[in-house]
Design an enzyme around this catalytic site. Structure first.
Site: not given
Ligand code: PEP
Ligand code: MG
Length: 577
Positions: A186, A428, A451-452, A462, A499
Site C-alpha cells: 500500500h 480478490e 493486488n490481492d 504482496r 481496480c
Molecule cells: C486490490 O486488492 O486489488 C485492491 C484494489 O485493494 P487493496 O489494494 O486496497 O487491497
Molecule cells: Mg485488496
C-alpha cells in the site's frame, strides 16, 4: 544500484532518512531548554483548543451524550503537577520536550496500570490519549520548521508504513526509496498517488546514505544513484525534460471519450484514498471514482472517525464528482494497514487473517457507523457501496443484511438516503472467483482487486521484497481467473470493473478490454495513458488473441506475447524510453 521501480518518474534531490514516530521522541540533548519549554506549553494550548472544538461540535449534535471523557482529557492536559514535572525534566536534564513528557506520563501510566480498578483503567486510556496528541503536535511543530527550509527531499526508509505515506509533505518530498516492499504494497500505491517516483526492495541503501546526500532516483527503471557525477545529472535532467514533454502531449486526451476503434465505450475511473486526491481526479479526465479506499479516513488519528466526520467526507466526494459515479469501499483494514488505536489480534499471517469485511462483520458497530454515513451522503451524488475481501457467500449475505438493518434504522429516524444505491463487491480471492456465478446474483457489480487476487492465487505476500519475481499479473492462472469473473458477471447481467494496479498496466489493458471488462479504476496519473491505449485498439480484433494468450504456460511467454501485440497494434504510450 537497482531496486524495483513502483512509481514512475525521475527526481534529483537530497536524502532524508525517514524517522519512525518512536525515533522522533527519543532522548536528545538540547542547549536551548527555554525553546523546549515554550514548545511544550504551546502544544498544550493547541491541544486544549482542539479538544474544546471537538467537544463543542459534538455537544451541538448529540445533546444527551456523556461528556465526562472530554472533561477528563482537559483536566489532565492542564494538570499543574504534570506540567511542573515536565518542565523540571527539560530544564534539569537539558533534554527535548517530547522525551521529557513521555517520561513523566509513562510514570503516571505505570502507577495507574498497577491498580486493578475500572476507574484507573479509564485514567490510563485518557493519559495515553493526551500523551499521543501532545507528542504529535510537538513533532508537527518541528516538521513545520524543517519545511520552511524548502529543500527537495528524497525519503529513504527501511519500510514505509502505509499510514506514513499520508504524512509526507508534498511540497518538499519528491521521491521515495525503501529497502523492503513490493509493487502493490500500500505504501507503493500511495507513492504513485502522490505522483512521486519510488523505488522499493533496494536492500542496503540505508547503509550507503546519510541525511543531505545528493541522489537521483529513476522510478521507471528502479535505479538509484547516490552522489551523481555532473554528467549523470545532465543525462537525467534531459530525461526529465523528455518525460514532461511526453506527459504534456497526452493532455489532448483529457476531454476525449474512452472508446475502442470499433466503438466500445469503456469507463475509466480513479482510485482515491483521501480528499486530497480529488483535484487529481478532476484534472485527469477521469470518469468517476472506482475505488475510494476509506481506511485512510481511519488512519493517523487517535480514535475511530465518527459518523458525522465520515458523512462530511463522503458528501464532499459526492458533490465534487458532480453526479459521476463514486464507489466507496467499506473499511479494509488489516494486512499491511494498521490503526494506531485499534488492537488487532496478534497473527502469524495478517494477510490471511482478521482483515477487511471479516473485521466489519465482527465489529458491526464500527461497520454500521460507516454504512450510515455513506447512505446519508448518497443523496448528494452517485455513490455506490462496495464490500472488500469477500471469500464466502455468507459474508456477502451478512454484509447486505447489515446494510438493510441500517437502512431500516434510517427509515425509522426519517433520514433520507438513496434506497437504490448500487451494492457491489471486490473479487480478490480465488474462492470468490470460483463462486462468482452465485455471488453475481447478489450484487449490482464486481470490481476485481488484482493486488490481492495475485497474492492469494500465487501464494505470495504482496509486500515481500524477496518474492517480487513471483508476484506477477502475467501468471496464466491470474488471467484465467479474471476472465472467469468477467464472464460470470456478464452472464448474470451485472457490470464488472478492475481496480488493482493491473488496471493501469498498458501491456494488459488491451487483453482486459477484449475480455469485456467494463470499467478500469486506477491512479489518476495513469488515466490519460490508459485512454490512449484503449482508443488505439479494436476490441474485436484483439479478442482473436485471447485463446492463444490463455494457452501459454509461462508468465514470461505471456508478457512477451502481450508486448508483441502492443507493438503490432501500436497501442503503447511510452512516457519515457
Ligand atoms: C486490490 O486488492 O486489488 C485492491 C484494489 O485493494 P487493496 O489494494 O486496497 O487491497
Ligand atoms: Mg485488496
Amino acid at each position: 544500484m537497482y531496486g524495483h521501480g513502483v512509481s514512475p518518474g525521475i527526481s534529483i534531490g537530497r536524502v532524508e532518512i525517514f524517522k519512525e514516530f518512536d525515533e522522533k521522541i527519543r532522548k536528545r540533548d538540547v542547549i536551548d531548554v527555554k525553546h523546549e519549554v515554550k514548545k511544550y506549553l504551546q502544544a498544550i494550548r493547541v491541544c486544549k483548543h482542539n479538544i474544546e472544538e471537538e467537544y463543542s461540535e459534538i455537544q451541538k449534535k448529540f445533546k444527551e451524550e456523556n461528556f465526562d471523557e472530554y472533561h477528563n482529557h482537559l483536566e489532565m492536559l492542564v494538570d499543574e503537577e504534570i506540567i511542573e514535572q515536565v518542565k523540571r525534566e527539560i530544564i534539569g536534564r537539558h533534554i527535548n520536550a517530547e522525551f521529557a513528557l513521555k517520561n513523566v506520563m509513562d510514570n503516571y501510566i505505570g502507577i495507574f496500570e498497577s491498580i486493578d480498578d475500572e476507574e484507573m483503567n479509564h485514567r490510563v486510556m485518557d493519559l495515553k490519549y493526551i500523551l499521543l496528541k501532545l507528542l504529535k503536535i510537538m513533532i508537527s511543530f518541528s516538521e513545520t520548521e524543517n519545511k520552511k527550509s524548502g529543500i527537495k527531499k528524497i525519503i529513504i526508509t527501511r519500510n514505509l508504513k502505509t499510514a506514513d505515506t499520508t504524512k509526507l509533505d508534498l511540497n518538499t518530498v519528491i521521491g521515495i526509496v525503501s529497502e523492503t516492499g513490493g509493487e502493490t504494497s500500500h505504501s507503493a500505491i500511495m507513492a504513485k498517488a502522490l505522483n512521486v517516483p519510488a523505488v522499493v526492495a533496494l536492500e542496503g541503501i540505508l547503509s550507503k546514505v546519510k541525511d543531505g546526500d545528493e541522489i537521483i532516483i529513476d522510478g521507471f527503471k528502479g535505479r538509484v544513484i547516490v552522489h551523481p557525477t555532473d554528467d549523470q545529472k545532465k543525462e537525467y535532467l534531459a530525461k526529465q525534460k523528455r518525460e514532461n514533454e511526453r506527459k504534456e502531449k497526452l493532455k489532448e486526451y483529457i476531454n476525449k471519450k474512452t472508446i475502442t476503434e470499433d466503438g466500445h465505450m469503456i469507463e475509466l475511473s480513479s482510485n482515491i484514498a483521501t480528499l486530497n486526491d480529488i483535484p487529481g481526479v478532476i484534472n485527469s479526465g477521469s470518469e468517476g471514482i472506482g475505488l475510494f479506499r476509506t481506511e485512510f479516513i481511519y488512519m493517523n488519528r487517535e480514535k475511530l472517525p465518527t459518523e458525522e466526520e465520515q458523512y462530511i467526507i463522503y458528501k464532499r466526494v459526492a458533490l465534487s464528482l458532480k453526479g459521476k459515479p463514486v464507489v466507496i469501499r467499506t473499511l479494509d483494514i488489516g494486512g499491511d494497514k494498521e490503526l494506531e488505536y485499534f488492537e488487532f489480534p496478534k497473527e502469524d499471517n495478517p494477510f490471511l487473517g482478521y482483515r477487511a469485511i471479516r473485521m466489519s462483520l465482527d465489529k458491526t458497530n464500527i461497520f454500521k457507523v460507516q454504512l450510515r454515513a455513506i447512505l446519508r451522503a448518497s443523496i448528494f451524488g452517485e455513490l455506490k457501496i462496495m464490500f472488500p475481501l469477500i471469500s464466502h457467500y455468507h459474508e456477502l449475505i451478512n454484509a447486505k443484511q447489515i446494510l438493510q438493518e441500517v437502512k431500516n434504522e434510517l427509515d425509522k429516524e426519517d433520514i433520507k438516503y438513496n434506497n437504490d444505491i448500487e451494492v457491489g463487491m471486490m473479487v480478490e480471492v480465488p474462492s470468490a472467483v470460483l463462486i462468482s456465478d452465485f455471488l453475481a446474483k447478489e450484487v449490482d457489480f464486481f470490481s476485481i482487486g488484482t493486488n490481492d487476487l495475485i497474492q492469494y492465487t500465487v501464494a505470495v505476500d504482496r509486500t515481500n521484497e524477496h518474492l517480487n519475481y513471483l508476484y506477477t499479473p502475467y501468471h496464466p492462472a491470474v488471467l484465467k481467473l479474471i476472465k472467469m469473473t468477467i464472464d460470470n458477471a456478464h452472464k448474470n447481467g451485472i457490470w464488472v470493473g478492475l481496480c488493482g494496479e493491473v488496471a493501469g498496466n498498458e501491456s494488459i489493458i488491451p487483453l482486459l478490454v477484449s475480455m469485456g471488462l467494463d470499467e478500469f479504476s486506477m491512479n489518476s496519473n495513469e488515466v490519460l495513458r490508459s485512454r490512449y491505449v484503449i482508443n488505439h485498439i479494436s476490441k474485436k480484433e484483439y479478442a482473436k488473441h485471447i485463446d492463444e494468450i490463455l494457452s501459454l504456460r509461462s508468465c514470461l511467454k505471456v508478457k512477451e506475447k502481450l508486448l508483441e501485440l502492443n507493438k503490432k497494434y501500436n497501442c503503447f504510450y511510452k512516457i519515457f524510453e
